[in-house]
Design a protein around this motif. Structure first.
Motif, PDB file in Angstrom:
ATOM      1  N   ASN A  38       5.780   4.211   8.795  1.00 39.77           N
ATOM      2  CA  ASN A  38       6.709   3.306   9.470  1.00 39.77           C
ATOM      3  C   ASN A  38       6.133   1.898   9.586  1.00 39.77           C
ATOM      4  OD1 ASN A  38       8.898   4.999   9.924  1.00 39.77           O
ATOM      5  ND2 ASN A  38       8.077   5.787  11.855  1.00 39.77           N
ATOM      6  N   ARG A  39       4.831   1.777   9.445  1.00 38.06           N
ATOM      7  CA  ARG A  39       4.177   0.473   9.572  1.00 38.06           C
ATOM      8  C   ARG A  39       3.920  -0.196   8.225  1.00 38.06           C
ATOM      9  NH1 ARG A  39      -0.364   1.461  14.361  1.00 38.06           N
ATOM     10  NH2 ARG A  39       0.874   2.953  15.581  1.00 38.06           N
ATOM     11  N   VAL A  40       4.138   0.543   7.137  1.00 38.09           N
ATOM     12  CA  VAL A  40       3.767   0.046   5.806  1.00 38.09           C
ATOM     13  C   VAL A  40       4.964   0.082   4.868  1.00 38.09           C
ATOM     14  CG1 VAL A  40       2.189   0.322   3.851  1.00 38.09           C
ATOM     15  CG2 VAL A  40       1.442   0.976   6.144  1.00 38.09           C
ATOM     16  N   GLY A  41       5.154  -1.005   4.128  1.00 39.86           N
ATOM     17  CA  GLY A  41       6.145  -1.037   3.061  1.00 39.86           C
ATOM     18  C   GLY A  41       5.438  -1.194   1.733  1.00 39.86           C
ATOM     19  N   ILE A  42       6.026  -0.683   0.661  1.00 37.60           N
ATOM     20  CA  ILE A  42       5.394  -0.787  -0.654  1.00 37.60           C
ATOM     21  C   ILE A  42       6.431  -1.192  -1.691  1.00 37.60           C
ATOM     22  CG2 ILE A  42       5.636   1.694  -1.113  1.00 37.60           C
ATOM     23  CD1 ILE A  42       2.895   1.460  -2.647  1.00 37.60           C
ATOM     24  N   VAL A  43       6.036  -2.111  -2.577  1.00 36.93           N
ATOM     25  CA  VAL A  43       6.873  -2.550  -3.695  1.00 36.93           C
ATOM     26  C   VAL A  43       6.156  -2.153  -4.973  1.00 36.93           C
ATOM     27  CG1 VAL A  43       7.921  -4.527  -4.874  1.00 36.93           C
ATOM     28  CG2 VAL A  43       7.798  -4.486  -2.366  1.00 36.93           C
ATOM     29  N   PHE A  44       6.799  -1.326  -5.788  1.00 38.75           N
ATOM     30  CA  PHE A  44       6.181  -0.830  -7.014  1.00 38.75           C
ATOM     31  C   PHE A  44       6.439  -1.783  -8.181  1.00 38.75           C
ATOM     32  CE2 PHE A  44       6.892   3.036  -4.469  1.00 38.75           C
ATOM     33  CZ  PHE A  44       5.598   3.546  -4.449  1.00 38.75           C
ATOM     34  N   GLN A  45       5.765  -1.511  -9.310  1.00 40.62           N
ATOM     35  CA  GLN A  45       5.853  -2.429 -10.440  1.00 40.62           C
ATOM     36  C   GLN A  45       7.210  -2.408 -11.122  1.00 40.62           C
ATOM     37  OE1 GLN A  45       3.604  -1.145 -14.110  1.00 40.62           O
ATOM     38  NE2 GLN A  45       2.634   0.246 -12.668  1.00 40.62           N
ATOM     39  N   ASN A  46       7.921  -1.278 -11.071  1.00 39.26           N
ATOM     40  CA  ASN A  46       9.230  -1.189 -11.708  1.00 39.26           C
ATOM     41  C   ASN A  46      10.311  -1.098 -10.631  1.00 39.26           C
ATOM     42  OD1 ASN A  46      11.502  -0.726 -13.202  1.00 39.26           O
ATOM     43  ND2 ASN A  46      10.666   0.957 -14.403  1.00 39.26           N
ATOM     44  N   PRO A  47      11.009  -2.206 -10.353  1.00 37.52           N
ATOM     45  CA  PRO A  47      12.002  -2.183  -9.270  1.00 37.52           C
ATOM     46  C   PRO A  47      13.143  -1.213  -9.522  1.00 37.52           C
ATOM     47  CG  PRO A  47      12.214  -4.187 -10.587  1.00 37.52           C
ATOM     48  CD  PRO A  47      10.946  -3.509 -11.027  1.00 37.52           C
TER      49      PRO A  47
END
Length: 275
Positions: free
Chosen positions: A78-87
């Protein structure tokens, strides 16, 4: 204050191929940390371990002093967001607005508040004019902006960019790197960027260099970039501005360490006006 602490972390996809070997580091709250390494160095595996998508064989991870374990995993996520290389792998909705709304719905945000939040975060990433567009029809850079908006809308304390620019063209890469800088500058959000872009590294607060699953360098960018021979050995290159300064020095032009690209160009213009 430590936001993340990793201690003696080890991981392997199979018993004969260790990927992460006794890795330890800390990330300060509010900092912009880059984790860099050549392909296969283990940097993306680190990102997955930090949010519990993979389970470490040994070692420990703490977030805000909370150990990453089954009891705390959802609190930490809940405290962390992640953006991966392939949207494309993160898109759920049929429109940009739907996609930003997806995370809000999972967090049970009230529907009467949701539209204002969607519009706010679309504005922050420059996608306010595309709210009704289909994500599949956007450019690579625009897709990443939408993915970033969707993560930011959930108001994480930390965001991890897992090679978020690796599939973009030079213009898209520059735009997303500038956006990451803006996001970090706007508040106390802790940013971790998994990258192989040495230009991005030069703009961060803290650099961790991985090679074959081990931390080989750890410190401020100015300190790390002094290890030019080591970086080149690791196939990581050095920033263009640093290369430019070396070429000037080879030609008898003395440039103070830390001088920006703009400063070096100004010095060249000054010298030329004297000649």
């Amino acid at each position: 204050m430590e936001k993340v602490k990793v201690e003696d972390l080890c991981f392997a996809y199979d018993p004969n191929t260790p990927v992460i070997q006794s890795v330890s580091f800390t990330v300060e709250a509010g900092s912009y940390t880059t984790i860099i390494g050549h392909n296969g160095s283990g940097k993306s595996t680190i990102a997955k371990l930090m949010i519990g998508l993979l389970a470490a064989q040994s070692g420990k991870i703490w977030m805000d002093g909370l150990p990453l374990n089954e009891a705390n995993i959802y609190e930490i996520r809940n405290r962390v967001g992640i953006v991966f290389q392939n949207p494309d792998n993160q898109f759920i909705g049929a429109s940009v607005a739907d996609d930003i709304a997806f995370g809000l719905e999972n967090h049970q945000v009230q529907s009467d508040r949701m539209q204002a939040i969607i519009e706010d975060y679309a504005q922050r990433v420059g996608m306010q004019d595309f709210l009704n567009s289909e994500p599949t029809k956007l450019s690579g850079g625009q897709k990443q902006r939408v993915a970033i908006a969707g993560v930011l809308a959930m108001q994480p304390q930390m965001i991890i960019f897992d090679e978020a620019t690796s599939m973009l063209d030079p213009q898209g890469k520059a735009e997303i790197n500038d956006l990451i800088q803006e996001i970090h500058a706007q508040g106390d959000l802790t940013v971790i960027s998994i990258t192989h872009d040495i230009e991005e590294v030069a703009k961060s607060d803290h650099v961790i260099v991985l090679d074959q699953g081990r931390v080989v360098l750890d410190g401020h960018p100015d300190e790390i970039l002094q290890h030019e021979a080591e970086l080149i050995r690791l196939k990581l290159d050095i920033p263009f501005a640093l290369k430019f300064r070396h070429e000037l020095e080879k030609n008898g032009v003395s440039i103070h360490a830390g001088t920006t690209m703009e400063g070096m160009v100004a010095e060249l213009c000054r010298l030329r006006s004297k000649s």
